[in-house]
Enzyme design. Structure first.
Site, PDB file in Angstrom:
ATOM      1  N   GLU A 169      28.700  51.658  12.912  1.00 56.07           N
ATOM      2  CA  GLU A 169      27.105  51.421  12.892  1.00 56.07           C
ATOM      3  C   GLU A 169      26.344  51.565  14.172  1.00 56.07           C
ATOM      4  O   GLU A 169      27.107  50.956  15.125  1.00 56.07           O
ATOM      5  CB  GLU A 169      27.241  50.060  11.962  1.00 56.07           C
ATOM      6  CG  GLU A 169      26.868  50.296  10.440  1.00 56.07           C
ATOM      7  CD  GLU A 169      26.637  48.830  10.074  1.00 56.07           C
ATOM      8  OE1 GLU A 169      25.683  48.721   9.446  1.00 56.07           O
ATOM      9  OE2 GLU A 169      27.454  48.045  10.344  1.00 56.07           O
ATOM     10  N   TYR A 170      25.204  51.614  14.123  1.00 56.38           N
ATOM     11  CA  TYR A 170      24.233  51.513  15.208  1.00 56.38           C
ATOM     12  C   TYR A 170      24.588  52.477  16.361  1.00 56.38           C
ATOM     13  O   TYR A 170      24.532  52.085  17.582  1.00 56.38           O
ATOM     14  CB  TYR A 170      24.276  49.927  15.688  1.00 56.38           C
ATOM     15  CG  TYR A 170      23.712  49.099  14.442  1.00 56.38           C
ATOM     16  CD1 TYR A 170      22.545  49.077  13.841  1.00 56.38           C
ATOM     17  CD2 TYR A 170      24.711  48.296  13.982  1.00 56.38           C
ATOM     18  CE1 TYR A 170      22.045  48.341  12.876  1.00 56.38           C
ATOM     19  CE2 TYR A 170      24.471  47.506  12.936  1.00 56.38           C
ATOM     20  CZ  TYR A 170      23.379  47.458  12.065  1.00 56.38           C
ATOM     21  OH  TYR A 170      23.019  46.581  11.182  1.00 56.38           O
ATOM     22  N   ARG A 171      25.332  53.434  16.203  1.00 60.36           N
ATOM     23  CA  ARG A 171      25.796  54.534  16.972  1.00 60.36           C
ATOM     24  C   ARG A 171      26.664  53.486  18.172  1.00 60.36           C
ATOM     25  O   ARG A 171      26.810  54.203  19.241  1.00 60.36           O
ATOM     26  CB  ARG A 171      24.556  55.034  17.796  1.00 60.36           C
ATOM     27  CG  ARG A 171      23.802  56.013  16.649  1.00 60.36           C
ATOM     28  CD  ARG A 171      22.804  56.727  17.290  1.00 60.36           C
ATOM     29  NE  ARG A 171      23.321  57.664  18.233  1.00 60.36           N
ATOM     30  CZ  ARG A 171      24.018  58.819  17.998  1.00 60.36           C
ATOM     31  NH1 ARG A 171      23.784  59.136  16.702  1.00 60.36           N
ATOM     32  NH2 ARG A 171      24.447  59.866  18.740  1.00 60.36           N
ATOM     33  N   LEU A 172      27.469  52.666  17.640  1.00 63.87           N
ATOM     34  CA  LEU A 172      28.561  52.047  18.396  1.00 63.87           C
ATOM     35  C   LEU A 172      29.821  52.660  18.169  1.00 63.87           C
ATOM     36  O   LEU A 172      30.733  52.165  17.812  1.00 63.87           O
ATOM     37  CB  LEU A 172      28.587  50.481  18.268  1.00 63.87           C
ATOM     38  CG  LEU A 172      27.205  49.875  18.493  1.00 63.87           C
ATOM     39  CD1 LEU A 172      27.346  48.604  18.163  1.00 63.87           C
ATOM     40  CD2 LEU A 172      26.789  49.876  19.798  1.00 63.87           C
ATOM     41  N   HIS A 173      29.800  53.978  18.416  1.00 60.99           N
ATOM     42  CA  HIS A 173      31.123  54.654  17.947  1.00 60.99           C
ATOM     43  C   HIS A 173      32.177  54.510  18.802  1.00 60.99           C
ATOM     44  O   HIS A 173      32.128  53.896  20.045  1.00 60.99           O
ATOM     45  CB  HIS A 173      30.591  56.228  18.156  1.00 60.99           C
ATOM     46  CG  HIS A 173      29.501  56.761  17.690  1.00 60.99           C
ATOM     47  ND1 HIS A 173      29.086  56.410  16.317  1.00 60.99           N
ATOM     48  CD2 HIS A 173      28.396  57.538  18.406  1.00 60.99           C
ATOM     49  CE1 HIS A 173      27.949  56.870  16.023  1.00 60.99           C
ATOM     50  NE2 HIS A 173      27.248  57.638  17.283  1.00 60.99           N
TER      51      HIS A 173
END
Length: 193
Positions: A169-173
């Site tokens: 989520e939220y580009r917190l890969h």
């Protein structure tokens, strides 16, 4: 203890086989030719293990020319439904004739005939020409098994780097990079997304 990235890949591929609607073994193959020109195309993974990742192609194709020229390639798997990707980079080598023959025997007859009929990557004047060549191959091998053409075989990408990427989520890969550390060992590093 560092995880084995090939084992992790195997688990992810199993999940993809259960969830992906089409060709979970489809992989982008990136090569560079002798002049440094990059090219990428989709191929199908047909085997993998600790020694590498195997696909098959016409040995007279543009991709085979590039593989021979540099001896290196990169692969990218993207499984949209799982929100995952795997990047693999390494040396390439042709698989043995025995391994190519064994895989060839599993291909459908129409696919085998197509391999005989195709001058892969070369200009084609019309679809009718190709269909005529397929018909000619069918006539040539009527009533017999279709042998593997000498110009058709497999390639193995022996991994030196494997990155497993998981969407968050939220580009917190999450990005896990494995680098070959000796014949059978791997070192692992996390990468910023």
């Amino acid at each position: 203890m560092v995880d084995n990235p090939v084992s992790l890949f195997t688990a992810w591929l199993s999940e993809a086989e259960a969830s992906e609607p089409n060709d979970p073994n489809a992989v982008a193959l990136a090569t560079v030719d002798a002049d440094g020109n990059p090219s990428v195309r989709m191929v199908l993974l047909k085997g993998h293990g600790p020694e590498g990742f195997v696909f098959y192609t016409n040995g007279e194709s543009r991709k085979a020319d590039a593989l021979r020229a540099t001896g290196r390639a990169a692969l990218l798997f993207h499984w949209k439904t799982l929100r995952r990707q795997v990047r693999i980079e390494g040396r390439v080598e042709e698989v043995s004739a025995d391994l190519a023959d064994a895989y060839w025997a599993t291909r459908s007859r129409p696919s085998q005939l197509g391999a005989w009929a195709s001058d892969q990557s070369r200009p084609l004047d019309s679809r009718e020409t190709f269909e005529r060549r397929v018909a000619d191959a069918e006539a040539r091998f009527a009533g017999a098994d279709v042998p593997r053409p000498a110009h058709w075989g497999g390639w193995r990408v022996a991994p030196e780097r494997i990155e497993l990427w998981q969407d968050r989520e939220y580009r917190l890969h999450e990005r896990r990079l494995f680098v070959r550390d000796g014949a059978d060992g791997w070192s692992e590093t996390l990468l910023y997304p």
